[in-house]
Every structure is written in structure tokens, then in C-alpha cells.
Write a protein that holds these residues in place. Sequence first.
Motif, PDB file in Angstrom:
ATOM      1  N   ALA A   1     -41.806  -4.621  -8.316  1.00 28.32           N
ATOM      2  CA  ALA A   1     -42.169  -3.533  -9.228  1.00 28.32           C
ATOM      3  C   ALA A   1     -41.842  -3.889 -10.676  1.00 28.32           C
ATOM      4  CB  ALA A   1     -41.452  -2.247  -8.826  1.00 28.32           C
TER       5      ALA A   1
ATOM      6  N   LEU B   1     -37.466   2.975 -12.629  1.00 26.46           N
ATOM      7  CA  LEU B   1     -37.111   2.066 -11.539  1.00 26.46           C
ATOM      8  C   LEU B   1     -36.817   0.666 -12.074  1.00 26.46           C
ATOM      9  CD1 LEU B   1     -36.936   1.706  -8.421  1.00 26.46           C
ATOM     10  CD2 LEU B   1     -39.345   1.061  -8.481  1.00 26.46           C
TER      11      LEU B   1
ATOM     12  N   ARG C   1     -42.084   4.458 -12.633  1.00 29.96           N
ATOM     13  CA  ARG C   1     -41.851   3.027 -12.440  1.00 29.96           C
ATOM     14  C   ARG C   1     -40.969   2.453 -13.538  1.00 29.96           C
ATOM     15  NH1 ARG C   1     -46.585  -1.328 -10.797  1.00 29.96           N
ATOM     16  NH2 ARG C   1     -45.308  -3.221 -10.882  1.00 29.96           N
TER      17      ARG C   1
ATOM     18  N   TYR D   1     -41.940   3.585   0.040  1.00 33.65           N
ATOM     19  CA  TYR D   1     -40.804   2.905  -0.584  1.00 33.65           C
ATOM     20  C   TYR D   1     -40.590   3.425  -2.003  1.00 33.65           C
ATOM     21  CZ  TYR D   1     -40.351  -0.661   3.082  1.00 33.65           C
ATOM     22  OH  TYR D   1     -40.126  -1.310   4.263  1.00 33.65           O
ATOM     23  N   ARG D   2     -41.702   3.547  -2.736  1.00 30.35           N
ATOM     24  CA  ARG D   2     -41.621   4.011  -4.128  1.00 30.35           C
ATOM     25  C   ARG D   2     -40.991   5.399  -4.209  1.00 30.35           C
ATOM     26  NH1 ARG D   2     -47.187   5.509  -6.001  1.00 30.35           N
ATOM     27  NH2 ARG D   2     -46.593   7.282  -4.681  1.00 30.35           N
ATOM     28  N   ASP D   3     -41.499   6.327  -3.406  1.00 22.34           N
ATOM     29  CA  ASP D   3     -41.005   7.706  -3.457  1.00 22.34           C
ATOM     30  C   ASP D   3     -39.542   7.798  -3.019  1.00 22.34           C
ATOM     31  OD1 ASP D   3     -43.521   8.410  -4.287  1.00 22.34           O
ATOM     32  OD2 ASP D   3     -44.194   9.132  -2.321  1.00 22.34           O
TER      33      ASP D   3
ATOM     34  N   PHE E   1     -37.419   6.458  -5.881  1.00 25.80           N
ATOM     35  CA  PHE E   1     -37.382   7.433  -6.978  1.00 25.80           C
ATOM     36  C   PHE E   1     -36.328   8.507  -6.683  1.00 25.80           C
ATOM     37  CE2 PHE E   1     -41.968   6.981  -8.842  1.00 25.80           C
ATOM     38  CZ  PHE E   1     -41.648   5.697  -9.263  1.00 25.80           C
TER      39      PHE E   1
ATOM     40  N   TYR F   1     -49.376  -1.523  -7.519  1.00 29.83           N
ATOM     41  CA  TYR F   1     -48.810  -1.154  -6.220  1.00 29.83           C
ATOM     42  C   TYR F   1     -49.640  -1.749  -5.077  1.00 29.83           C
ATOM     43  CZ  TYR F   1     -45.556   2.124  -8.405  1.00 29.83           C
ATOM     44  OH  TYR F   1     -44.545   2.681  -9.147  1.00 29.83           O
TER      45      TYR F   1
ATOM     46  N   GLU G   1     -36.545  -2.663   0.345  1.00 30.57           N
ATOM     47  CA  GLU G   1     -36.452  -1.888  -0.895  1.00 30.57           C
ATOM     48  C   GLU G   1     -36.090  -2.790  -2.069  1.00 30.57           C
ATOM     49  OE1 GLU G   1     -35.145   2.534   0.738  1.00 30.57           O
ATOM     50  OE2 GLU G   1     -33.595   1.039   0.340  1.00 30.57           O
TER      51      GLU G   1
ATOM     52  N   ASP H   1     -46.147   3.241  -0.986  1.00 33.71           N
ATOM     53  CA  ASP H   1     -45.938   4.551  -1.620  1.00 33.71           C
ATOM     54  C   ASP H   1     -44.667   5.208  -1.094  1.00 33.71           C
ATOM     55  OD1 ASP H   1     -48.227   4.261  -3.093  1.00 33.71           O
ATOM     56  OD2 ASP H   1     -49.482   5.514  -1.786  1.00 33.71           O
TER      57      ASP H   1
ATOM     58  N   PHE I   1     -39.188  -4.728  -2.902  1.00 30.81           N
ATOM     59  CA  PHE I   1     -40.134  -3.864  -3.609  1.00 30.81           C
ATOM     60  C   PHE I   1     -39.721  -3.680  -5.069  1.00 30.81           C
ATOM     61  CE2 PHE I   1     -41.115   0.370  -5.235  1.00 30.81           C
ATOM     62  CZ  PHE I   1     -42.506   0.345  -5.204  1.00 30.81           C
TER      63      PHE I   1
END
Length: 214
Positions: free
Chosen positions: A163, A202, A199, A186-188, A191, A169, A156, A184, A159
Motif C-alpha cells: 500500500a 495507513l 490510505r 484487509y484494508r478495512d 483502517f 488496490y 497484513e 478490501d 498489504f
Amino acid sequence: MIKHSVVIVDDHTLLSQAIQTMVNTFDKFEVLYTCKNGQELVEKFTNSSSNIPEVVLMDINMPIMNGIETTEWIHKTYPKVNIMALSVEDDDKTVLKMLKAGAVGYLLKDTEKTILEKALIEIVDNGFYHTKNVTNLLVKSITGVVEEEIIFRDKEIQFMKLACTEYTYKEIANEMNLSPKTIDGYRDTLFTKLNVKNRVGLVMYAIKNKIYTL
């Protein structure tokens, strides 16, 4: 008149000397000695009982053994010694960590001389000194308002750093040798963890919390 004994633990020599000079002007207090870090204080305490003061003025960010670690050790080994944090750190998490470690007061280093003297008097008389801000923070922590520290997995962190770059992505997925679907995920997850919606949020979090430096 017998004065209450104070020890100062701070790795900044000039500042430590200035605090010592100030405390020695107080009618009811005198500084026994100063230490540059927690390890020096531990050695002083264990060498002789005459080195154990009534109050320790404790900095937080120090090499070898920091203020939180030292406070925990004193609180466990010499519970009758009162510890007051004297630091430049004013974020809620640091204040709470210090109080939970056993500190009975918390002041910033730019505190006025009269406030420091008042705090020392209240500590030896009542066993604690809390400013209005610290009292409010303690109430919030009891009621669960203060956020818990967020724990991130290594992937994380990686990532988030990527980011913050110009990578898409899909390019981040290639860089991390993972599938776009995993990215996706990791992103969610991030968030949700950080309560951000996109983003940009983030990236702002990563920069603010020094996960990514410009």
C-alpha cells in the motif's frame, strides 16, 4: 564509610566508562564492575555472590541478552537487587515493558549528574525512583489509557508494504494472489485497527513504525 555497590550493564564501552567515573564520584556509591550485555551479568552473578550489587544500572538495547530480558531474570532470581534503566529509549511502550520486567526506576542517558545521584539514593533508601513523567505513565497504564501493542498478521504486513507503493488496490490483489474483495477486507480491517480513515493514514503509520522504509 561503606558505599552502596553498583553494576553497569551497557554495550557502549566509552559511555559505560563515563557512567562508571561519574558514579564513583558520588559519596555513597561505587561501581563494582561493568558488563557489555545481560549474558555477561548472568555469568557474573552465578559465579560468585560477591558479584551481586545493590543496584544495577541497565541499558535496554544490547546484543545477546537485552535489558528487558536481563531485568526479568534478575527480578526473578535475585529480587532484592534494585534495577534502574538508563537508556536512550523514551517511548512509552519501552518504559512500561522495563518497569513491568522489574525495574524500579527509569532515566534517560542525558540525565544530569545530580539527578542520577538523587535517583540512586532514593532507590537504596525507598526501593524506587520515578520521575514525574514515569509516574504519569504508570497512572495511565493502570487506568487503561496507554494503547496495547497492535499485532499484525503476515498478510497484513505484506498489504501495508504494498500500500506504500504506487500499486492500485487491484494491482496489490494480483501481487498477493488474492481477490480484490479480500484486499478490501484487509484494508478495512487495518483502517479500524490503526484508527485511520484512508490510505494516506495507513502509509504514514507504516513509515512511522518502520514497517515500510523509504
